[in-house]
Design an enzyme around this catalytic site. Structure first.
Site, PDB file in Angstrom:
ATOM      1  N   ASP A  12      45.413  49.012  50.294  1.00  0.00           N
ATOM      2  CA  ASP A  12      45.775  48.274  51.496  1.00  0.00           C
ATOM      3  C   ASP A  12      47.292  48.058  51.487  1.00  0.00           C
ATOM      4  OD1 ASP A  12      45.881  46.648  53.665  1.00  0.00           O
ATOM      5  OD2 ASP A  12      44.807  44.974  52.794  1.00  0.00           O
ATOM      6  N   ASP A 114      46.359  51.584  57.827  1.00  0.00           N
ATOM      7  CA  ASP A 114      46.961  51.093  56.588  1.00  0.00           C
ATOM      8  C   ASP A 114      45.936  50.799  55.496  1.00  0.00           C
ATOM      9  OD1 ASP A 114      45.893  48.947  57.876  1.00  0.00           O
ATOM     10  OD2 ASP A 114      47.466  47.561  57.318  1.00  0.00           O
ATOM     11  N   GLU A 115      44.721  51.285  55.643  1.00  0.00           N
ATOM     12  CA  GLU A 115      43.713  51.043  54.613  1.00  0.00           C
ATOM     13  C   GLU A 115      42.996  52.343  54.270  1.00  0.00           C
ATOM     14  OE1 GLU A 115      41.043  47.602  55.212  1.00  0.00           O
ATOM     15  OE2 GLU A 115      42.318  47.219  56.935  1.00  0.00           O
TER      16      GLU A 115
END
Lengths: 417, 100
Positions: A12, A114-115
């Site tokens: 993350d 973003d993960e």
């Protein structure tokens, strides 16, 4: 593979948009690191996109929330530095992150921009102990790509995701099943994945405030009360989840929405905004070679009241003109005449586009198809603004709206893919 | 004439500029770029042409997923031997004087 020896990482990016902007600026000679001062990525207030999209860690004492207006954020923190968003940069950073992770495992799922989930099962033969490897991955990302990540390590995706959320930034956390009681159960119940605002207030009313309290509740009662969602969150609270890493996630639906630069007060302007959104949605549908089976539209009026309306199509299609016609019909049925600030168009129940039912009543589909193909080709070669409908001239609206994307499985992704 | 050496180890002497420049570069058959000569606008608006005498080091990085090559170069500028860094941004094909 048994769930016993699965090792899953959840990577993350810490304050993703802001970190990426900061890294980019440093690379381009900036001397100030945005991450070290109270700063935020925010939309353009003059086109009414003025909300906080991401914020730096030094803004914490000011209690600025993601999604609140720039105006109220500035009231809380007068020296806040606000930078505009740059979605292509985010896509580029996300791609670089995934390609670095691909060195460590063949099995990777991009969960959002973003993960990322990474399956580390049996990879210890190559890269050694999972915790060490997680630290190595984290440090390499920091050194090579210039931004920090949190990595959660566990035996399934849910626990890994919960773990990466613990203490930030630049940390590796574990949350294996034997650690659930100590690390996850004391957390407030709204921190749990799939527990949103509505569920939280329901749970609070019944005196369930922590994940632990939810976990020891009777699953049968929860199922009776909250239906299948009740059982699901009970399972999640107990760390029970065994979904595989999906490398190729099926897209269930896609849509675009946009806040207009000004309120749309008449039918014509609203239709034009719908056309602009439909252009984007239909082009994305054609790009992934799917027909829409259901079309829905959503509107938000000046007082932030939202409404939506949807219809199952007689003949699934991805033609811009046909979808636009249906969007307009839906709009006319839904709209009460109030000024609108936000509109959205969404396609779901996607079908393959290589087989379709011909219809006596729906005009010549082949001609529409040829037109769309030609327009797509021109746009692919010469850019999206190379061909546009003249109705957008001097309208104040962009001919293809919807920059950031609402999608169930790929939140904020694919219009840039 | 006095010659000043700004050694790489004394990088602090160099100022971060990140100024776009016009560049003539030489690319090998393998696609390896090397700066040859560039033109830079000066604070007073005039231009200065600098011939890259020596490329001492090249370093690739991809911060923010944006690949760049940094060259450490040496030239005579205004009669002084200067060490400086120029950067080539691969995605945009832009050259910059990074530090001088």
């Amino acid at each position: 593979m048994g769930t016993k020896n699965r090792i899953i990482f959840h990577i993350d990016v810490n304050s993703a948009y802001l970190s990426w902007e900061a890294a980019y600026r440093l690379q381009h000679g900036a001397t100030l690191d945005l991450r070290t001062i109270p700063s935020a990525v925010g939309g353009d207030a003059t086109t009414r996109h003025g909300i906080i999209l991401a914020k730096s860690i030094p803004t914490k004492p000011y209690k600025i929330q993601t999604g609140e207006s720039l105006y109220s954020a500035r009231l809380k923190c007068p020296n806040l530095t606000v930078v505009p968003p740059r979605y292509h940069l985010y896509m580029q950073c996300s791609k670089a992150l995934v390609s670095l992770l691909e060195e460590f495992s063949p099995s990777i799922q991009r969960f959002s921009i973003d993960e990322v989930f990474l399956d580390y099962s049996n990879m210890d033969i190559h890269w050694g102990d999972p915790i060490d490897a997680a630290h190595r991955i984290k440090d390499r990302i920091k050194e090579e790509l210039g931004f920090t990540v949190n990595i959660g390590v566990s035996s399934n995706k849910l626990l890994a995701k919960m773990a990466s959320d613990f203490e930030k930034p630049d940390r590796v956390h574990t949350l294996f099943p034997h650690e659930i009681q100590g690390k996850m159960w004391p957390l407030p119940v709204e921190e749990l994945f799939m527990v949103g605002r509505a569920t939280t207030s329901k749970l609070h009313k019944k005196g369930i405030f922590t994940i632990g309290q939810l976990a020891i509740s009777d699953p049968e009662l929860l199922t009776q009360w909250l239906k299948s969602h009740g059982r699901l969150i009970w399972q999640l609270a107990n760390g029970l989840e065994d979904s595989p890493i999906r490398e190729d996630y099926p897209v269930k639906g896609l849509g675009n929405s946009a806040t207009l630069p000004f309120d749309a007060e008449d039918r014509e302007t609203s239709h034009r905004a719908l056309l602009s959104l439909t252009e984007t949605v239909a082009m994305r549908l054609r790009d992934i070679r799917k027909f829409a089976g259901v079309l829905s539209i959503s509107i938000k009026d000046r007082d932030f009241q939202s409404y939506s309306h949807q219809r199952k199509l007689e003949v699934p299609t991805h033609s811009t003109n046909i979808l636009y016609g249906i969007a307009c019909e839906l709009f006319d049925e839904l709209w009460q005449g109030q000024p609108l600030r936000h509109l959205g168009v969404r396609a779901s129940q996607l079908h393959r586009d290589d087989l379709y039912q011909l219809s006596f009543f729906k005009g010549d589909i082949e001609r529409q198809k040829a037109l769309d193909t030609a327009v797509d080709k021109i746009r692919a070669q010469y850019g999206c603004d190379s061909v546009m409908r003249s109705s957008f001239l001097y309208s104040g609206l962009s001919p293809m709206m919807g920059g950031v994307i609402q999608e169930e499985e790929y939140p904020m992704m694919s219009s840039l893919l | 004439m006095k010659v000043y050496y700004y050694n790489r180890n004394y990088g602090d002497f160099m100022k971060v500029l990140m100024k776009p420049i016009e560049m003539i570069a030489w690319f090998t058959q393998d696609g390896l770029p090397t700066p040859v000569r560039f033109r830079m606008e000066q604070p007073n608006g005039s231009y200065i042409v600098i011939k890259v005498a020596r490329t001492i080091a090249r370093q690739e990085e991809k911060l923010a997923g944006n690949p760049m090559i940094t060259f450490t170069c040496q030239s005579i500028v205004h009669g002084m031997e200067r060490l400086y860094e120029i950067r080539y941004e691969l995605k945009t094909c832009k050259w910059y004087v990074y530090k001088i």
